[in-house]
Motif scaffolding. Structure first.
Motif, PDB file in Angstrom:
ATOM      1  N   GLY A 147       0.781  -1.229   0.000  1.00 55.38           N
ATOM      2  CA  GLY A 147       0.000   0.000   0.000  1.00 55.38           C
ATOM      3  C   GLY A 147       0.814   1.282   0.000  1.00 55.38           C
ATOM      4  O   GLY A 147       0.248   2.365  -0.106  1.00 55.38           O
TER       5      GLY A 147
ATOM      6  N   HIS B 130      -1.868   7.221   0.453  1.00 53.57           N
ATOM      7  CA  HIS B 130      -0.900   6.444   1.220  1.00 53.57           C
ATOM      8  C   HIS B 130      -0.781   6.866   2.675  1.00 53.57           C
ATOM      9  O   HIS B 130      -0.024   6.262   3.424  1.00 53.57           O
ATOM     10  CB  HIS B 130       0.481   6.569   0.570  1.00 53.57           C
TER      11      HIS B 130
ATOM     12  N   VAL C  43      -1.251   4.186   5.309  1.00 51.45           N
ATOM     13  CA  VAL C  43      -0.178   3.196   5.367  1.00 51.45           C
ATOM     14  C   VAL C  43       1.019   3.759   6.135  1.00 51.45           C
ATOM     15  O   VAL C  43       1.610   3.078   6.982  1.00 51.45           O
ATOM     16  CB  VAL C  43       0.235   2.779   3.946  1.00 51.45           C
TER      17      VAL C  43
END
Length: 919
Positions: free
Chosen positions: A299, A311, A314
């Motif tokens: 990810g 993102h 993540v």
């Protein structure tokens, strides 16, 4: 130990805010536990706050598509991450309500409702402001009306928007804190550019406070995050652009850690925020193909500062440790946590930082003046609209679409990219600015013109006599000149219908059109008085209001004033007879009062343009400095000197109108943005920040006052069209509070040819008006009233109805305030319609707290205090006489909604003969 918010139930407005506060309080309690075996982790909030460089990176149409696409992207990401632990769910903060209004216009009602629910649950956040703006040159009502769309959404959907921002520009006004807080904001964050700036990055990189209570003169405040400018975008508007670099920097950099402490205790802040991802790059907003993934990190994209923006969840999960919890932020959660954890331990700041990018609006000086004039005319337009709507509720809804465009345009006109140094050409930007100001003017002019006719049909006119009303849009009784369009015979006289007495008048031709100028006396507060034009000469003597003498007609003298006018329109002498024989005018660096060029007295011979019992006008015409015409006007029974300047030549350099005074120890006070400030450094008892400020141009809204506080004399300068002034010989780094001179910025690119619009976009005609009033000691109430009277002339409308009028046939006052320190700033129908009440904005412009009754002509059934954008706050009590007794802090602005006992709907009937008028 890694912690995250519990899954609290979603509550109604402002439920998600309550959830944040509950969570923040939980974190604060955990952090404070002295007996905990394991300390609670610090919290770092990573906010994907997009930055909109409107009409800089791309044009309005492109950005409209981007707004919709990016909101759709983040709604999708919210759905995809909904099952994650709370810190790792997608969140997003748009940087203006224009994102929201564009989405509403372009998407279906169901899709907009989905977005509203994501705002309600805290997934998406939106500030009050339309977009990123420069606020230093804005009038109060321009700031507030730019927030009105957010207010309408608040009321329609049971939401509150507690964030308001002023971004990228390196400077910040003092009074904006009061306006934002009064509109319902609790929080604000700033990231500066550190580019196109005369304030060095060394100064920007060392702030004495990085999170503090940004506080107005009235004590209202916001929690403000404004980090020092540093590496990896920190302190800028793209703090989260390189999160894998910025996050460790906050934990290891000695300078950052040194500043992130409570002022009194020295304890480190446990709550950090890094906001901003989009930056100037439009590609970061368009959902382009994502870059390759980081091997072994599901990810996470390889270039985390690039265009793809899914993102953060993540990164937050990967970078969280037992000592530091990373939270994907909507910005508001950071503030709720910080306030609960450190809010009681930080201090406040009440200072102005001057102006920088704000000044670039002077590169289109006349266009900016048009915006300022339209805002001022709104006061009269809305009083007229209120009077008409109280009898004809269907009036204003016809103008609602134009109103909404105008208020959005007020939120856009001072958009921060006046630098005009980006991909959008200067010509394109200038054309857009002119379109925006035209939308503002259209609404104000349309409402004014139609409501003048409609009100003229609501006031009785017996026997079809030639009568007209004089409207006073200010909150106190006024006496002065009023101009009525007139094309009849000169052999007439004018009678006050209420008293039956004849009043002085004369025929004048402002702009070439004939008008009857009368001396209107005791025109009621927020109301009107009726006059009649009667055939035949009257009995009043026609002594002129002033004598004009001298070889060139340069001496103008009234009972209280004596002034000497040069051929270039400068005032070389100004004596106020009742005060002393000492001249208030001076010459400094070759410049006198109202002086455009040093020691240049050349020009045509002076001419008496108008001379009568109400006023006298002397005209000067010259090419000194720039080709311009100046009209100097004095009035019957008045200490006011009007100076109407018309520049009739283009210019591409920086020009200023000098006002040089013969005053010792001058103190210059001025209306900034939502505050009256003393233009001295804080260390000298003034309101300017000692550092991290720009000092060459102060904000000049309605007035500046220069007074010798020890000598007890001074002059108020009313400024109708311009926005900034240089004090004496001030520079970017030094404020001159010694030289008794005010240099009003007529226009120009103050920071050189690469910042702003070149050559005033070809403009050749500039209207720049001032007025002077000598006085004894400084009085903020008198100064503001003088400026408002100058900039809000009484206007007139013909009576066109029959004997059976709805309003009284002699005079009328809608509302009054007992204490003269409290000014009625605005009166308007509620945004949702007159059946929702009449909204009144009141400003205590004095420096002491005030309690005062507000008295309406009609009975009041209910009243509530609202935010400045009309969202309800709390019911207000009426006294035994049915009046609101309002309590004000010093310099406090308050807004109320009054419900009048008389139901307008029961009185509906269009004005005779004008029912078919179209807006």
């Amino acid at each position: 130990m890694t912690i995250f918010p519990p899954n609290l139930p979603s509550l109604r407005c402002p439920g998600w805010t309550r959830n944040l506060i509950r969570f923040a309080t939980l974190l604060a309690l955990l952090a404070a536990r002295s007996d905990a075996r394991e300390p609670a982790p610090a919290r770092l909030y990573l906010g994907n706050d997009d930055h909109t460089d409107f009409m800089w990176t791309a044009d309005a149409d492109t950005y409209a598509s981007v707004f919709v696409d990016l909101l759709d992207t983040h709604l999708r990401l919210a759905d995809e991450t909904a099952g994650n632990p709370s810190p790792y769910r997608n969140r997003f903060n748009a940087d203006g309500s224009l994102w929201l209004s564009t989405y509403e216009q372009r998407k279906s009602p169901a899709e907009f409702a989905r977005l509203i629910e994501r705002i309600r649950d805290g997934t998406i956040s939106v500030p009050l402001n339309t977009l990123v703006s420069c606020y230093g040159g804005q009038p109060v009502e321009a700031v507030l009306r730019g927030l009105y769309y957010a207010g309408r959404i608040e009321r329609a959907h049971g939401l509150r928007f507690p964030l308001a921002t002023a971004m990228e520009n390196q400077t910040l006004p003092l009074g904006l804190a009061s306006l934002f807080a009064g509109s319902g904001a609790r929080y604000s964050w700033r990231g500066v550019c550190g580019c196109a700036s005369k304030i060095s990055n060394r100064v920007l990189g060392e702030r004495d406070r990085e999170v503090y209570w940004y506080t107005g003169k009235d004590g209202q405040r916001l929690l403000l995050k404004w980090y020092s400018l540093g590496p990896h975008g920190i302190g800028g508007y793209v703090e989260a652009g390189e999160p894998l670099k910025a996050i460790p920097f906050t934990a290891t950099d000695a300078g950052f850690l040194r500043r992130q402490v409570e002022p009194g205790t020295g304890k480190p802040f446990r709550v950090i925020g890094l906001f901003g991802y989009g930056g100037d790059d439009l590609a970061r907003k368009t959902g382009v193909t994502p870059p390759p993934m980081v091997p072994g990190v599901p990810g996470l994209h390889k270039v985390v500062s690039g265009p793809y923006c899914d993102h953060f969840h993540v990164i937050a999960q990967r970078e969280s440790t037992p000592e530091r919890q990373i939270i994907v932020s909507n910005v508001l959660d950071f503030f709720a946590d910080f306030e609960a954890t450190h809010g009681a331990a930080i201090d406040g700041k009440t200072v102005t930082h001057g102006n920088e990018w704000d000044l670039y609006s002077a590169s289109m000086s006349e266009t900016s003046a048009r915006a300022k004039r339209a805002v001022e005319k709104l006061r009269t337009a809305e009083l007229l609209a209120t009077l008409v709507s109280l009898k004809y509720p269907g009036f204003l809804p016809r103008h609602a679409a134009a109103r909404d465009r105008a208020f959005t345009s007020l939120g856009l006109f001072w958009e921060h990219n006046w630098t005009a140094d980006g991909p959008i050409s200067r010509g394109h930007r200038a054309a857009w600015q002119n379109r925006v100001v035209t939308d503002i003017e259209y609404y104000v002019d349309a409402v004014t013109s139609e409501s003048l006719i409609r009100l003229g049909g609501m006031i009785p006119r017996p026997d079809k006599r030639q009568r007209f009303f004089v409207l006073n849009a200010l909150g106190w009784e006024r006496t002065g000149a009023a101009d009525h369009p007139y094309r009849g015979p000169a052999d007439v006289h004018v009678v006050d219908v209420a008293t039956g007495e004849e009043v002085p008048h004369q025929i004048v031709r402002p702009g070439g059109a004939p008008h009857l100028r009368l001396f209107a006396t005791r025109v009621p507060s927020m109301g009107y008085k009726v006059y009649e034009i009667v055939p035949g000469p009257g009995r009043l003597a026609s002594e002129p209001a002033a004598k004009v003498s001298g070889e060139d007609g340069e001496i103008i003298e009234t009972a209280t004033l004596r002034l000497v006018v040069a051929r270039d329109g400068a005032i070389r002498s100004l004596v106020h007879k009742p005060m002393s024989a000492a001249d208030l005018a001076s010459t400094i660096d070759g410049l006198a009062l109202n002086d455009l060029a040093p020691e240049a007295e050349t020009g045509e011979p002076l001419a008496i343009e108008e001379q009568g019992p109400v006023s006298v006008t002397v005209r000067a015409r010259t090419s000194a400095g720039l080709a311009h015409t100046t009209r100097v006007t004095v009035y019957r029974e008045s200490d006011r000197v009007d100076l109407d300047n018309e520049i009739t030549a283009n210019f591409d350099d920086v020009r200023r109108w000098a006002f040089s005074f013969n005053l010792n120890a001058p103190a210059v006070r001025s209306e900034e943005v939502g505050a009256l400030v003393l233009n001295k450094l804080r260390s000298q008892g003034g309101d300017y920040a000692n550092a991290h400020a720009r000092y060459d141009y102060i904000t000049l809204n309605h007035f500046a006052d220069i007074s010798d506080d020890r000598g007890g004399r001074g002059v108020t300068l009313s400024n109708a069209d311009l926005a900034f002034a240089k004090l004496g010989r001030s520079t970017i780094t030094a404020l001159d509070d010694v030289t008794p001179q005010i240099n009003v910025l007529a226009g120009g690119q103050v920071d050189g040819p690469n910042l702003g619009i070149r050559g005033q976009n070809g403009q050749r005609n500039f209207l720049q008006r001032f007025a002077l009033r000598p006085h004894a000691g400084y009085d903020p109430v008198a100064a503001m009233k003088f400026a408002l009277e100058h900039q809000n002339p009484m206007i007139t409308g013909a009576l066109i109805g029959t004997e059976a009028g709805i309003y009284p046939g002699t005079e009328y006052s809608l509302v009054t305030v007992a204490d003269p320190s409290v000014l009625i700033w605005a009166v308007k129908p509620a945004e949702e319609g007159i059946d929702h009440g009449v909204v009144v904005r009141l400003w205590n412009v004095s420096d002491v707290p005030v309690s005062t009754p507000v008295q309406w002509r009609d009975a009041v059934s209910a009243v509530e205090r609202t935010t400045h954008i009309e969202t309800p706050l709390e019911p207000a009590m009426l006294d035994a006489d049915g009046r609101l007794v309002a309590q004000f802090a010093r310099q406090q602005l308050q807004t109320y909604r009054f419900q009048l006992a008389a139901n307008p709907a029961s009185e509906v009937r269009p004005a005779p003969g004008v029912a078919q008028i179209q807006p």
